[in-house]
Design an enzyme around this catalytic site. Structure first.
Site: not given
Length: 625
Positions: A259, A492-493, A599, A601
């Protein structure tokens, strides 16, 4: 690098390329909406040639129960993965946009609607679905691919489908120290996993055997690539000459990913020295950073793969150099030498070398070499399509969409619907309220979208609850919410939450009838944590949402008290401030931002738990909402 393209629109490029496969192989069909190439019903269902250890009748029965193999990933790597769909290889492949992982609902559509798994009828039914012996999902080790395919796997399991996932990481271009918890990237060696496991599935072997051999192959692969140029993705701006993606005349990047990811070094080397360095990264057992596999078998398979832009003439010269150095420097004489275009990086002006250390499969049947030699029919394996396939003029398709999993039956796992709805609304409203904080934190240590993503998901669920109040059946209620999370929360979350909630749904199903007590939820949540751990290396201490999740589950198991559990989650989220990150975008951004804020998240998830418990933190204490 050249920025010229015949099809400059990446969307049109992917769509037309996938469609072309149905033109060059009439046994394939395309689900254009979901970008899935799959075998048409009936294509490749005839029994394989008789095996000396089996009767033909037994073989045909096993073949009707065959395992279906699904793979996929971002486009730009053709003929992987869609070009590998066909008898003896893949049953279906899911394509993403160029160099981007596939959306989760597309993966579910492949798992549950485009292969024959899950039908209890004979070899073919009125709907065109064929009876299956389970599904193996093979994915390369990239975070987005693992997470998004993981959602599809958990969704299928929650619906009762027998499915396993094998993650392939064969690249040694990035060593242990730099790769960290992420591990080795997946590159061209993945096609050998497809070929060998596909042959075993075609012979009617059980899912457990196919998975075992696929993992054996994956665990005995080493690969490394090199390129004279980075590639230009259609629709993107051409990078400046001074950028990290620029390579000067005669300069080669060793270990470049598929990539455009950077490799281990940029050097001015001729082919012989380049091959020497590449083989050393693969075979030098004294290199502790890269000695992943001891290639010591009497049988070794060599695959030299064109990254897309090397002429056939040059590829011949490269293969000759690799084979000569293997024999001279390592006394390795490969028993099979494969050369061609198997996994590309668009028109990458480079190549990769893969070695397979052939080991005993221990399944009382064909060897890896026999499986590698087994007949297949797929354009990406340079195998001609048979006369029979052309003359059948098969026009059958699968139009039904089973990705939603169907109606959810009552489970008998009961809770007070009104109280549960009130608690869930509090929790979701707390997430919405805390969005500015989460966004501010994520702006410091990430890309600033975490809070917006959480808020979007929470608001969508709140809207759903207005017209679909909770029924009081834990399984039915959670099943109605999971698709909203999958649809509204991306990144991603979003994938992490989708995997966790699908696993939670499957765990609750297994609890049986009775009250949905805190203890029942604790057991199901623990099982969901274990399921999530299969797809992400994140653990407490890595500065992720897991830092708030695990303490909540731990305390709930110990006490059955939701308030104490929520307090533990919030305290753990507080503790992430100053915690050095091990995963996520923060690792790449660097700097000292992690010392200033918690953080994002973990903070958002802890806020959800506090709302669920009906409390909030004030100074050093707690009070009810």
């Amino acid at each position: 690098m050249s920025s010229k393209h015949f099809l400059p629109s990446p969307t049109d490029l992917v769509a037309s390329s996938l469609h072309s496969l149905t033109l060059t192989n009439p046994g394939l069909a395309l689900d254009a909406a979901n970008k899935i190439v799959y075998r048409r019903p009936g294509y490749g269902t005839l029994p394989p040639p008789p095996h000396p250890h089996q009767h033909q009748q037994q073989q045909q029965q096993q073949h009707q129960q065959r395992v279906h193999i699904i793979s996929g990933g971002g486009s730009g790597h053709e003929p992987s993965f869609a070009g590998m769909v066909g008898p003896g290889l893949l049953s279906a492949a899911v394509a993403g946009t160029i160099f981007a992982s596939r959306a989760t609902h597309k993966v579910r559509a492949a798992n549950m609607g485009r292969v024959g798994e899950g039908n209890s009828s004979s070899s073919s039914s009125s709907s065109g679905r064929e009876e299956g012996g389970g599904v193996l999902v093979t994915v390369m080790n990239y975070t987005g691919d693992v997470l998004n395919f993981g959602v599809g796997v958990e969704k299928a399991r929650a619906a009762g489908v027998r499915v396993e996932m094998v993650v392939v990481g064969d690249d040694v271009g990035v060593g242990r120290a730099k790769a960290g918890k992420v591990g080795r990237r997946g590159i061209a060696g993945t096609v050998l996993v497809h070929k060998i496991s596909g042959a075993l599935a075609a012979q009617g072997r059980a899912l457990e055997e196919v998975v075992k051999v696929a993992r054996l192959v994956a665990g005995n692969l080493v690969s490394v690539g090199a390129s004279l140029e980075h590639v230009h993705v259609p629709g993107r701006a051409k990078p400046d000459a001074g950028s990290a993606e620029y390579l000067g005349d005669g300069e080669v990047e060793i270990g470049m990913g598929i990539h455009n990811e950077p490799g281990s070094s940029k050097e001015m080397v001729a082919l012989p020295e380049l091959v020497r360095k590449m083989l050393a990264q693969m075979l030098d057992q004294s290199d502790e950073d890269r000695a992943f596999v001891n290639v010591n078998s009497n049988e070794v398979v060599l695959l030299v793969n064109n990254l897309g832009g090397v002429s056939v003439l040059e590829m011949g010269g490269i293969v000759s150099e690799v084979v000569a150095q293997l024999e001279k420097s390592y006394n390795i004489r490969p028993v099979r030498i494969l050369s061609g275009t198997f996994m590309t990086s668009l028109n990458g002006l480079g190549f990769s070398i893969t070695l397979l250390n052939v080991v005993n499969t221990d399944i009382g049947g064909p060897s890896m070499i026999e499986l590698l030699d087994y007949p297949c029919e797929a354009t990406g394996w340079s195998s001609p399509i048979s006369k029979r396939t052309w003359e059948e003029k098969n026009t059958a398709t699968r139009e039904q969409d089973k990705s939603g999993g169907g109606d959810i039956k009552p489970s008998g796992l009961e809770m007070d619907g009104a109280s549960a709805q009130q608690a869930l609304r509090r929790a979701l409203e707390a997430v919405v309220a805390v969005e500015p904080e989460v966004t501010r934190y994520d702006t410091v240590v990430g890309d600033g979208d975490c809070g917006i993503g959480l808020k979007r998901g929470a608001e969508a669920i709140l809207s759903h609850l207005q017209s679909h109040p909770l029924s009081g059946d834990a399984v039915v209620d959670l099943a109605s919410i999971v698709p909203i999370v999958e649809r509204e929360m991306d990144g991603t979350s979003g994938a992490l939450y989708a995997i966790f909630l699908n696993a939670l749904l499957a765990s609750l199903r297994s609890q049986g009838e009775g009250p949905a007590s805190p203890q029942v939820w604790a057991v199901a949540l623990r099982q969901s944590c274990e399921a999530l751990s299969k797809y992400t290396p994140a653990r407490p201490g890595d500065r992720t949402l897991v830092d708030a999740l695990y303490p909540f589950v731990d305390v709930l198991e110990q006490t059955g008290d939701i308030r104490k559990s929520a307090e533990a989650a919030q305290n753990a989220a507080d503790g992430t401030k100053g915690m050095k990150p091990s995963l996520g975008r923060t690792v790449y951004i660097g700097g000292s931002g992690y010392e200033q804020v918690p953080d994002p998240g973990a903070w958002g998830l802890a806020s959800f738990f506090l709302g669920l418990a009906g409390i909030k933190k004030v100074d050093e204490g707690w009070e009810k909402l």
